[in-house]
Design a protein around this motif. Sequence first.
Motif, PDB file in Angstrom:
ATOM      1  N   TYR A 171       3.888 -48.306  -3.553  1.00 30.31           N
ATOM      2  CA  TYR A 171       2.911 -47.950  -4.583  1.00 30.31           C
ATOM      3  C   TYR A 171       2.531 -49.163  -5.427  1.00 30.31           C
ATOM      4  O   TYR A 171       1.360 -49.350  -5.775  1.00 30.31           O
ATOM      5  CB  TYR A 171       3.465 -46.843  -5.482  1.00 30.31           C
ATOM      6  CG  TYR A 171       2.589 -46.612  -6.696  1.00 30.31           C
ATOM      7  CD1 TYR A 171       1.373 -45.943  -6.583  1.00 30.31           C
ATOM      8  CD2 TYR A 171       2.955 -47.106  -7.946  1.00 30.31           C
ATOM      9  CE1 TYR A 171       0.547 -45.760  -7.690  1.00 30.31           C
ATOM     10  CE2 TYR A 171       2.146 -46.929  -9.056  1.00 30.31           C
ATOM     11  CZ  TYR A 171       0.936 -46.263  -8.919  1.00 30.31           C
ATOM     12  OH  TYR A 171       0.110 -46.106 -10.005  1.00 30.31           O
ATOM     13  N   GLN A 172       3.507 -49.999  -5.779  1.00 30.51           N
ATOM     14  CA  GLN A 172       3.208 -51.167  -6.607  1.00 30.51           C
ATOM     15  C   GLN A 172       2.254 -52.127  -5.896  1.00 30.51           C
ATOM     16  O   GLN A 172       1.402 -52.757  -6.534  1.00 30.51           O
ATOM     17  CB  GLN A 172       4.502 -51.886  -7.008  1.00 30.51           C
ATOM     18  CG  GLN A 172       5.362 -51.105  -7.994  1.00 30.51           C
ATOM     19  CD  GLN A 172       4.623 -50.775  -9.291  1.00 30.51           C
ATOM     20  OE1 GLN A 172       3.799 -51.559  -9.775  1.00 30.51           O
ATOM     21  NE2 GLN A 172       4.927 -49.606  -9.869  1.00 30.51           N
ATOM     22  N   ALA A 176      -1.515 -52.864  -7.212  1.00 34.83           N
ATOM     23  CA  ALA A 176      -1.971 -54.245  -7.381  1.00 34.83           C
ATOM     24  C   ALA A 176      -3.288 -54.478  -6.639  1.00 34.83           C
ATOM     25  O   ALA A 176      -4.187 -55.166  -7.157  1.00 34.83           O
ATOM     26  CB  ALA A 176      -0.904 -55.208  -6.874  1.00 34.83           C
ATOM     27  N   THR A 177      -3.430 -53.899  -5.455  1.00 37.62           N
ATOM     28  CA  THR A 177      -4.674 -54.014  -4.711  1.00 37.62           C
ATOM     29  C   THR A 177      -5.838 -53.429  -5.506  1.00 37.62           C
ATOM     30  O   THR A 177      -6.882 -54.067  -5.673  1.00 37.62           O
ATOM     31  CB  THR A 177      -4.557 -53.280  -3.359  1.00 37.62           C
ATOM     32  OG1 THR A 177      -3.494 -53.845  -2.590  1.00 37.62           O
ATOM     33  CG2 THR A 177      -5.859 -53.370  -2.573  1.00 37.62           C
ATOM     34  N   LEU A 178      -5.648 -52.220  -6.002  1.00 34.45           N
ATOM     35  CA  LEU A 178      -6.717 -51.535  -6.733  1.00 34.45           C
ATOM     36  C   LEU A 178      -7.020 -52.221  -8.066  1.00 34.45           C
ATOM     37  O   LEU A 178      -8.183 -52.336  -8.460  1.00 34.45           O
ATOM     38  CB  LEU A 178      -6.331 -50.073  -6.955  1.00 34.45           C
ATOM     39  CG  LEU A 178      -6.209 -49.238  -5.671  1.00 34.45           C
ATOM     40  CD1 LEU A 178      -5.639 -47.862  -5.978  1.00 34.45           C
ATOM     41  CD2 LEU A 178      -7.553 -49.114  -4.966  1.00 34.45           C
ATOM     42  N   ARG A 193     -20.158 -48.764 -10.868  1.00 37.98           N
ATOM     43  CA  ARG A 193     -19.367 -47.531 -10.775  1.00 37.98           C
ATOM     44  C   ARG A 193     -18.343 -47.713  -9.654  1.00 37.98           C
ATOM     45  O   ARG A 193     -18.699 -48.021  -8.508  1.00 37.98           O
ATOM     46  CB  ARG A 193     -20.273 -46.329 -10.483  1.00 37.98           C
ATOM     47  CG  ARG A 193     -21.385 -46.123 -11.499  1.00 37.98           C
ATOM     48  CD  ARG A 193     -20.888 -45.591 -12.838  1.00 37.98           C
ATOM     49  NE  ARG A 193     -20.454 -44.214 -12.742  1.00 37.98           N
ATOM     50  CZ  ARG A 193     -21.277 -43.169 -12.786  1.00 37.98           C
ATOM     51  NH1 ARG A 193     -22.583 -43.336 -12.893  1.00 37.98           N
ATOM     52  NH2 ARG A 193     -20.800 -41.946 -12.709  1.00 37.98           N
ATOM     53  N   LEU A 194     -17.078 -47.524  -9.983  1.00 34.59           N
ATOM     54  CA  LEU A 194     -15.972 -47.768  -9.061  1.00 34.59           C
ATOM     55  C   LEU A 194     -15.356 -46.448  -8.611  1.00 34.59           C
ATOM     56  O   LEU A 194     -15.080 -45.574  -9.426  1.00 34.59           O
ATOM     57  CB  LEU A 194     -14.909 -48.639  -9.731  1.00 34.59           C
ATOM     58  CG  LEU A 194     -15.397 -49.961 -10.343  1.00 34.59           C
ATOM     59  CD1 LEU A 194     -14.229 -50.738 -10.928  1.00 34.59           C
ATOM     60  CD2 LEU A 194     -16.154 -50.795  -9.318  1.00 34.59           C
ATOM     61  N   ILE A 195     -15.132 -46.346  -7.306  1.00 37.32           N
ATOM     62  CA  ILE A 195     -14.558 -45.143  -6.703  1.00 37.32           C
ATOM     63  C   ILE A 195     -13.182 -45.473  -6.147  1.00 37.32           C
ATOM     64  O   ILE A 195     -13.001 -46.497  -5.474  1.00 37.32           O
ATOM     65  CB  ILE A 195     -15.457 -44.612  -5.572  1.00 37.32           C
ATOM     66  CG1 ILE A 195     -16.864 -44.300  -6.102  1.00 37.32           C
ATOM     67  CG2 ILE A 195     -14.843 -43.373  -4.925  1.00 37.32           C
ATOM     68  CD1 ILE A 195     -17.841 -43.888  -5.016  1.00 37.32           C
ATOM     69  N   VAL A 196     -12.217 -44.631  -6.422  1.00 39.05           N
ATOM     70  CA  VAL A 196     -10.898 -44.721  -5.788  1.00 39.05           C
ATOM     71  C   VAL A 196     -10.696 -43.438  -4.998  1.00 39.05           C
ATOM     72  O   VAL A 196     -10.880 -42.336  -5.522  1.00 39.05           O
ATOM     73  CB  VAL A 196      -9.776 -44.899  -6.823  1.00 39.05           C
ATOM     74  CG1 VAL A 196      -8.405 -44.730  -6.164  1.00 39.05           C
ATOM     75  CG2 VAL A 196      -9.875 -46.281  -7.469  1.00 39.05           C
ATOM     76  N   LEU A 210      -1.779 -43.276 -10.618  1.00 35.50           N
ATOM     77  CA  LEU A 210      -2.851 -44.173 -11.050  1.00 35.50           C
ATOM     78  C   LEU A 210      -3.323 -43.809 -12.453  1.00 35.50           C
ATOM     79  O   LEU A 210      -3.630 -44.689 -13.268  1.00 35.50           O
ATOM     80  CB  LEU A 210      -4.021 -44.120 -10.073  1.00 35.50           C
ATOM     81  CG  LEU A 210      -3.748 -44.589  -8.635  1.00 35.50           C
ATOM     82  CD1 LEU A 210      -5.010 -44.467  -7.796  1.00 35.50           C
ATOM     83  CD2 LEU A 210      -3.226 -46.021  -8.613  1.00 35.50           C
ATOM     84  N   GLN A 211      -3.371 -42.505 -12.730  1.00 36.21           N
ATOM     85  CA  GLN A 211      -3.774 -42.045 -14.060  1.00 36.21           C
ATOM     86  C   GLN A 211      -2.748 -42.505 -15.098  1.00 36.21           C
ATOM     87  O   GLN A 211      -3.103 -42.982 -16.187  1.00 36.21           O
ATOM     88  CB  GLN A 211      -3.893 -40.516 -14.058  1.00 36.21           C
ATOM     89  CG  GLN A 211      -4.536 -39.936 -15.298  1.00 36.21           C
ATOM     90  CD  GLN A 211      -6.048 -39.938 -15.215  1.00 36.21           C
ATOM     91  OE1 GLN A 211      -6.632 -40.632 -14.390  1.00 36.21           O
ATOM     92  NE2 GLN A 211      -6.689 -39.164 -16.073  1.00 36.21           N
ATOM     93  N   ARG A 212      -1.494 -42.348 -14.760  1.00 37.13           N
ATOM     94  CA  ARG A 212      -0.416 -42.746 -15.673  1.00 37.13           C
ATOM     95  C   ARG A 212      -0.447 -44.257 -15.929  1.00 37.13           C
ATOM     96  O   ARG A 212      -0.164 -44.722 -17.042  1.00 37.13           O
ATOM     97  CB  ARG A 212       0.936 -42.344 -15.073  1.00 37.13           C
ATOM     98  CG  ARG A 212       2.126 -42.526 -15.987  1.00 37.13           C
ATOM     99  CD  ARG A 212       3.427 -42.254 -15.248  1.00 37.13           C
ATOM    100  NE  ARG A 212       3.404 -41.004 -14.497  1.00 37.13           N
ATOM    101  CZ  ARG A 212       4.315 -40.664 -13.593  1.00 37.13           C
ATOM    102  NH1 ARG A 212       5.317 -41.494 -13.317  1.00 37.13           N
ATOM    103  NH2 ARG A 212       4.226 -39.521 -12.948  1.00 37.13           N
ATOM    104  N   ASP A 213      -0.816 -45.022 -14.890  1.00 36.97           N
ATOM    105  CA  ASP A 213      -0.854 -46.484 -15.011  1.00 36.97           C
ATOM    106  C   ASP A 213      -2.206 -47.003 -15.473  1.00 36.97           C
ATOM    107  O   ASP A 213      -2.445 -48.210 -15.466  1.00 36.97           O
ATOM    108  CB  ASP A 213      -0.469 -47.121 -13.674  1.00 36.97           C
ATOM    109  CG  ASP A 213       1.006 -46.934 -13.350  1.00 36.97           C
ATOM    110  OD1 ASP A 213       1.822 -47.027 -14.290  1.00 36.97           O
ATOM    111  OD2 ASP A 213       1.345 -46.690 -12.183  1.00 36.97           O
ATOM    112  N   LYS A 214      -3.104 -46.079 -15.850  1.00 34.12           N
ATOM    113  CA  LYS A 214      -4.384 -46.419 -16.484  1.00 34.12           C
ATOM    114  C   LYS A 214      -5.242 -47.357 -15.642  1.00 34.12           C
ATOM    115  O   LYS A 214      -5.841 -48.311 -16.154  1.00 34.12           O
ATOM    116  CB  LYS A 214      -4.146 -47.015 -17.875  1.00 34.12           C
ATOM    117  CG  LYS A 214      -3.492 -46.038 -18.856  1.00 34.12           C
ATOM    118  CD  LYS A 214      -3.301 -46.658 -20.221  1.00 34.12           C
ATOM    119  CE  LYS A 214      -2.881 -45.631 -21.270  1.00 34.12           C
ATOM    120  NZ  LYS A 214      -1.689 -44.862 -20.914  1.00 34.12           N
TER     121      LYS A 214
END
Length: 335
Positions: A171-172, A176-178, A193-196, A210-214
């Motif tokens: 996950y880390q 880092a990629t994102l 506009r960015l899409i994940v 991802l939400q938790r890590d903002k």
Amino acid sequence: MLLFACLLQAASPTRASQPWTIGDKGFITGLNGHAVSQMPDTDVQPNELIALLQKSHVAFYRFDVPSNPNWEALDTLVDALNKAGIAPLPVIFPPGNRSKTLTPEQVDGEAFAYATALAQRYKGRIHYWELSNELDSFCILMKGDMMPNGKIYPYGAPSGWDPAQIVEKRYQVALATLRGLSRGIRSVDPTARLIVNSGGWLHVGFLDRLQRDKLDYDIVGWHWYSDYGDIRKVEGKPLLDHLASYRKPIWITEGNYRPRKDERDDDKPQADYLQAALTDFSGLYPIVQAYCVYTLLNKPGEGAYGVVNMEKTADSWQVGKPKPAFDVIANFSPD
């Protein structure tokens, strides 16, 4: 009524609308392809591709951009799409790999440099960027992985609903990629506009992290195929409500009918499914703002996902006859 009001608020764009903003002006459709990366798509001339997309009446074309693309071909594609009034939606893949040889810091740096170069080259020509693809599948527990409690996971892949089903080390690297991709685009074009995205199903545990890590992004890209069922509720879990809780618009950036082996020569189930899916998802607007069919052209070895057949000649591929599903997309109009 209260829930629907909450969902409406969740669908509001996170950034000020621009003249080129498409998803918050009505339900839209798109098509996937591999125009600069994979055969048989690369055998199709840009004018042929644009003609098919215009005939399909889609608002955008989603395509993958490798770490070292053919820049001339990419320039030609982007310019042709913009001239035709079709929004380019590149899915970007930074250089490097996700092996043990790269630290998260190195991954972040390479992703940042790659995204910055892309944004500098295409600022004003590309306004939507999808950051990598299905990194949730890279992160989720697999048989043989060590769980947080120190025990070895003995099964196949879990549902992905629980963030505890994510392997922290992988996950880390994904985070880092994102982060590198997001920071790179934002440093050049803050209004982009960015899409994940996610491989779909119940893999919200990845997005929860991802939400938790903002992580800084604007749109949830969710993948949804026919064998997944109803996105409102899957295996008793309120999936759509959970996705809406991120308070970002939702785009189905990959969707289609997944044929059984005995249906590979039958085009009707795909057409019937897409008619129902487009009607259903458009009814969820403005929570779900877009549906992008995977894929435009039938690709050898990938089943019957394409909505236009391809014909093999002696030394190349040529566009063949559209399937009934293509007409479904072209004739679709949300109520």
